[in-house]
Design a protein around this motif. Structure first.
Motif, PDB file in Angstrom:
ATOM      1  N   MET A  62      55.873  79.553   4.832  1.00 16.52           N
ATOM      2  CA  MET A  62      54.758  79.831   3.962  1.00 16.52           C
ATOM      3  C   MET A  62      53.452  79.885   4.753  1.00 16.52           C
ATOM      4  O   MET A  62      52.509  80.517   4.302  1.00 16.52           O
ATOM      5  N   ASP A  63      53.420  79.228   5.924  1.00 15.69           N
ATOM      6  CA  ASP A  63      52.193  79.283   6.713  1.00 15.69           C
ATOM      7  C   ASP A  63      51.924  80.695   7.226  1.00 15.69           C
ATOM      8  O   ASP A  63      50.769  81.124   7.316  1.00 15.69           O
ATOM      9  N   LEU A  64      52.965  81.455   7.513  1.00 16.16           N
ATOM     10  CA  LEU A  64      52.790  82.847   7.929  1.00 16.16           C
ATOM     11  C   LEU A  64      52.259  83.690   6.767  1.00 16.16           C
ATOM     12  O   LEU A  64      51.351  84.510   6.947  1.00 16.16           O
ATOM     13  N   VAL A  65      52.791  83.474   5.582  1.00 21.33           N
ATOM     14  CA  VAL A  65      52.321  84.203   4.395  1.00 21.33           C
ATOM     15  C   VAL A  65      50.860  83.868   4.126  1.00 21.33           C
ATOM     16  O   VAL A  65      50.044  84.756   3.855  1.00 21.33           O
ATOM     17  N   LEU A  66      50.505  82.588   4.233  1.00 20.77           N
ATOM     18  CA  LEU A  66      49.114  82.183   4.012  1.00 20.77           C
ATOM     19  C   LEU A  66      48.201  82.788   5.070  1.00 20.77           C
ATOM     20  O   LEU A  66      47.105  83.254   4.761  1.00 20.77           O
ATOM     21  N   HIS A  67      48.657  82.813   6.317  1.00 20.18           N
ATOM     22  CA  HIS A  67      47.843  83.405   7.388  1.00 20.18           C
ATOM     23  C   HIS A  67      47.587  84.892   7.116  1.00 20.18           C
ATOM     24  O   HIS A  67      46.453  85.361   7.245  1.00 20.18           O
ATOM     25  N   LEU A  68      48.627  85.621   6.755  1.00 26.99           N
ATOM     26  CA  LEU A  68      48.466  87.055   6.472  1.00 26.99           C
ATOM     27  C   LEU A  68      47.588  87.284   5.243  1.00 26.99           C
ATOM     28  O   LEU A  68      46.748  88.191   5.230  1.00 26.99           O
ATOM     29  N   ALA A  69      47.771  86.470   4.208  1.00 26.63           N
ATOM     30  CA  ALA A  69      46.947  86.604   3.009  1.00 26.63           C
ATOM     31  C   ALA A  69      45.484  86.294   3.325  1.00 26.63           C
ATOM     32  O   ALA A  69      44.581  86.988   2.847  1.00 26.63           O
ATOM     33  N   ASP A  70      45.244  85.272   4.144  1.00 28.68           N
ATOM     34  CA  ASP A  70      43.870  84.966   4.559  1.00 28.68           C
ATOM     35  C   ASP A  70      43.274  86.114   5.347  1.00 28.68           C
ATOM     36  O   ASP A  70      42.131  86.510   5.113  1.00 28.68           O
ATOM     37  N   GLU A  71      44.048  86.640   6.250  1.00 29.19           N
ATOM     38  CA  GLU A  71      43.559  87.697   7.141  1.00 29.19           C
ATOM     39  C   GLU A  71      43.142  88.950   6.370  1.00 29.19           C
ATOM     40  O   GLU A  71      42.093  89.529   6.634  1.00 29.19           O
ATOM     41  N   TYR A  72      43.962  89.353   5.405  1.00 27.09           N
ATOM     42  CA  TYR A  72      43.736  90.639   4.754  1.00 27.09           C
ATOM     43  C   TYR A  72      43.053  90.562   3.392  1.00 27.09           C
ATOM     44  O   TYR A  72      42.437  91.533   2.960  1.00 27.09           O
ATOM     45  N   VAL A  73      43.155  89.424   2.684  1.00 28.97           N
ATOM     46  CA  VAL A  73      42.602  89.367   1.335  1.00 28.97           C
ATOM     47  C   VAL A  73      41.738  88.123   1.094  1.00 28.97           C
ATOM     48  O   VAL A  73      40.592  88.228   0.671  1.00 28.97           O
ATOM     49  N   LEU A  74      42.297  86.961   1.357  1.00 29.78           N
ATOM     50  CA  LEU A  74      41.677  85.730   0.894  1.00 29.78           C
ATOM     51  C   LEU A  74      40.366  85.377   1.586  1.00 29.78           C
ATOM     52  O   LEU A  74      39.510  84.730   0.974  1.00 29.78           O
ATOM     53  N   ASP A  75      40.167  85.768   2.844  1.00 36.25           N
ATOM     54  CA  ASP A  75      38.885  85.494   3.496  1.00 36.25           C
ATOM     55  C   ASP A  75      37.740  86.150   2.723  1.00 36.25           C
ATOM     56  O   ASP A  75      36.686  85.546   2.517  1.00 36.25           O
ATOM     57  N   LYS A  76      37.958  87.369   2.282  1.00 35.78           N
ATOM     58  CA  LYS A  76      36.925  88.088   1.514  1.00 35.78           C
ATOM     59  C   LYS A  76      36.736  87.451   0.140  1.00 35.78           C
ATOM     60  O   LYS A  76      35.606  87.311  -0.346  1.00 35.78           O
ATOM     61  N   VAL A  77      37.838  87.051  -0.483  1.00 40.88           N
ATOM     62  CA  VAL A  77      37.753  86.431  -1.808  1.00 40.88           C
ATOM     63  C   VAL A  77      36.998  85.106  -1.724  1.00 40.88           C
ATOM     64  O   VAL A  77      36.088  84.838  -2.518  1.00 40.88           O
ATOM     65  N   TRP A  78      37.374  84.268  -0.753  1.00 42.48           N
ATOM     66  CA  TRP A  78      36.708  82.971  -0.616  1.00 42.48           C
ATOM     67  C   TRP A  78      35.249  83.120  -0.196  1.00 42.48           C
ATOM     68  O   TRP A  78      34.399  82.315  -0.592  1.00 42.48           O
ATOM     69  N   ALA A  79      34.937  84.133   0.614  1.00 41.43           N
ATOM     70  CA  ALA A  79      33.542  84.368   0.995  1.00 41.43           C
ATOM     71  C   ALA A  79      32.716  84.768  -0.220  1.00 41.43           C
ATOM     72  O   ALA A  79      31.521  84.471  -0.293  1.00 41.43           O
ATOM     73  N   HIS A  80      33.343  85.420  -1.175  1.00 43.71           N
ATOM     74  CA  HIS A  80      32.642  85.811  -2.398  1.00 43.71           C
ATOM     75  C   HIS A  80      32.546  84.635  -3.383  1.00 43.71           C
ATOM     76  O   HIS A  80      31.506  84.437  -4.012  1.00 43.71           O
ATOM     77  N   LEU A  81      33.622  83.866  -3.515  1.00 45.59           N
ATOM     78  CA  LEU A  81      33.644  82.763  -4.479  1.00 45.59           C
ATOM     79  C   LEU A  81      32.850  81.543  -4.019  1.00 45.59           C
ATOM     80  O   LEU A  81      32.164  80.899  -4.815  1.00 45.59           O
ATOM     81  N   VAL A  82      32.992  81.165  -2.753  1.00 45.69           N
ATOM     82  CA  VAL A  82      32.327  79.974  -2.205  1.00 45.69           C
ATOM     83  C   VAL A  82      31.566  80.396  -0.944  1.00 45.69           C
ATOM     84  O   VAL A  82      31.958  80.057   0.173  1.00 45.69           O
ATOM     85  N   PRO A  83      30.467  81.131  -1.122  1.00 47.48           N
ATOM     86  CA  PRO A  83      29.748  81.623   0.055  1.00 47.48           C
ATOM     87  C   PRO A  83      29.028  80.493   0.792  1.00 47.48           C
ATOM     88  O   PRO A  83      28.576  79.521   0.183  1.00 47.48           O
ATOM     89  N   LEU A  84      28.940  80.628   2.092  1.00 44.10           N
ATOM     90  CA  LEU A  84      28.234  79.661   2.921  1.00 44.10           C
ATOM     91  C   LEU A  84      26.768  79.593   2.536  1.00 44.10           C
ATOM     92  O   LEU A  84      26.148  78.527   2.556  1.00 44.10           O
ATOM     93  N   SER A  85      26.214  80.715   2.133  1.00 45.79           N
ATOM     94  CA  SER A  85      24.795  80.765   1.776  1.00 45.79           C
ATOM     95  C   SER A  85      24.471  79.891   0.561  1.00 45.79           C
ATOM     96  O   SER A  85      23.323  79.474   0.390  1.00 45.79           O
ATOM     97  N   ALA A  86      25.438  79.578  -0.288  1.00 43.58           N
ATOM     98  CA  ALA A  86      25.185  78.730  -1.455  1.00 43.58           C
ATOM     99  C   ALA A  86      24.821  77.313  -1.048  1.00 43.58           C
ATOM    100  O   ALA A  86      24.133  76.615  -1.788  1.00 43.58           O
ATOM    101  N   PHE A  87      25.251  76.891   0.120  1.00 42.03           N
ATOM    102  CA  PHE A  87      24.985  75.533   0.578  1.00 42.03           C
ATOM    103  C   PHE A  87      23.740  75.455   1.447  1.00 42.03           C
ATOM    104  O   PHE A  87      23.325  74.367   1.818  1.00 42.03           O
ATOM    105  N   ALA A  88      23.159  76.594   1.773  1.00 43.06           N
ATOM    106  CA  ALA A  88      21.953  76.587   2.592  1.00 43.06           C
ATOM    107  C   ALA A  88      20.801  75.954   1.821  1.00 43.06           C
ATOM    108  O   ALA A  88      20.052  75.143   2.357  1.00 43.06           O
ATOM    109  N   ALA A  89      20.651  76.303   0.547  1.00 42.91           N
ATOM    110  CA  ALA A  89      19.569  75.743  -0.258  1.00 42.91           C
ATOM    111  C   ALA A  89      19.762  74.249  -0.468  1.00 42.91           C
ATOM    112  O   ALA A  89      18.821  73.479  -0.351  1.00 42.91           O
ATOM    113  N   SER A  90      20.993  73.830  -0.758  1.00 42.91           N
ATOM    114  CA  SER A  90      21.222  72.403  -0.984  1.00 42.91           C
ATOM    115  C   SER A  90      21.052  71.613   0.306  1.00 42.91           C
ATOM    116  O   SER A  90      20.605  70.476   0.294  1.00 42.91           O
ATOM    117  N   SER A  91      21.388  72.217   1.449  1.00 39.52           N
ATOM    118  CA  SER A  91      21.184  71.538   2.729  1.00 39.52           C
ATOM    119  C   SER A  91      19.697  71.402   3.028  1.00 39.52           C
ATOM    120  O   SER A  91      19.234  70.362   3.476  1.00 39.52           O
TER     121      SER A  91
END
Length: 192
Positions: free
Chosen positions: A1-30
């Motif tokens: 399952m780690d290979l499936v997760l790696h491929l999903a992160d590489e092609y889909v989930l990195d973009k999804v997580w960047a949209h859902l939990v963006p790093l910029s959202a924590f800049a103001a709170s920091s």
């Protein structure tokens, strides 16, 4: 399952997580927390922290800023660093909460696709349709069986998820290279 997760992160989930939990959202709170700690030390008060809201930020960004996240370094929030990088998630790939949610989604999608595919093929090519004429065959039995199967999937996901997360976090005895243990061990492990 780690290979499936790696491929999903590489092609889909990195973009999804960047949209859902963006790093910029924590800049103001920091920035707010550093301002608050500086003002609290200057006035020597222990007042409850009040977040200074940014009127230009969206409601979603404000909500996301309250989510748990791994410690983020102050240099991460330099405005030039945030704008020069592509959209990045505050939750890195090895963050436990991100892995649990990602693996849950992958498992649920995968189990539904496999079920629909093989149930259809089985019903179409293997199932004896003459059985539907039997007096004990319920009028809506096929529909009931499909509903029962679909209701069981979340429970099955909860039972398998700890094993998938443990494997993705490196707590398994599986290996990726045959050179590590040799061909004899590979053949023997299949037989077991």
């Amino acid at each position: 399952m780690d290979l499936v997760l790696h491929l999903a992160d590489e092609y889909v989930l990195d973009k999804v997580w960047a949209h859902l939990v963006p790093l910029s959202a924590f800049a103001a709170s920091s920035a707010n927390s550093s301002l608050l700690s500086a003002s609290a030390s200057a006035f020597n008060t222990s007042a409850h922290p009040i977040l200074i809201s940014d009127p230009s930020s969206s409601t979603w960004t404000n909500l996301v800023s309250y989510l748990p996240h791994p410690p983020l370094s102050p240099e991460t929030f330099v405005s030039s660093a945030i704008t020069s990088l592509p959209a990045t998630s505050a939750w890195p790939r090895d963050y436990l909460l991100r892995q649990v949610i990602s693996l849950s989604a992958i498992t649920l999608i995968g189990i539904h696709v496999l079920y629909i595919l093989f149930a259809y093929l089985s019903y179409r090519y293997i199932f004896n349709h003459e059985m539907m004429k039997h007096p004990k065959f319920l009028k809506n039995q096929v529909k009931l069986e499909i509903q029962t199967s679909l209701r069981a999937f979340p429970g099955m996901t909860v039972l398998t998820l700890p094993w998938f997360v443990a494997e993705a976090r490196g707590h398994s005895k599986s290996y990726e290279s045959v050179d590590e243990y040799g061909w004899a061990y590979l053949v023997f492990s299949i037989i077991l």
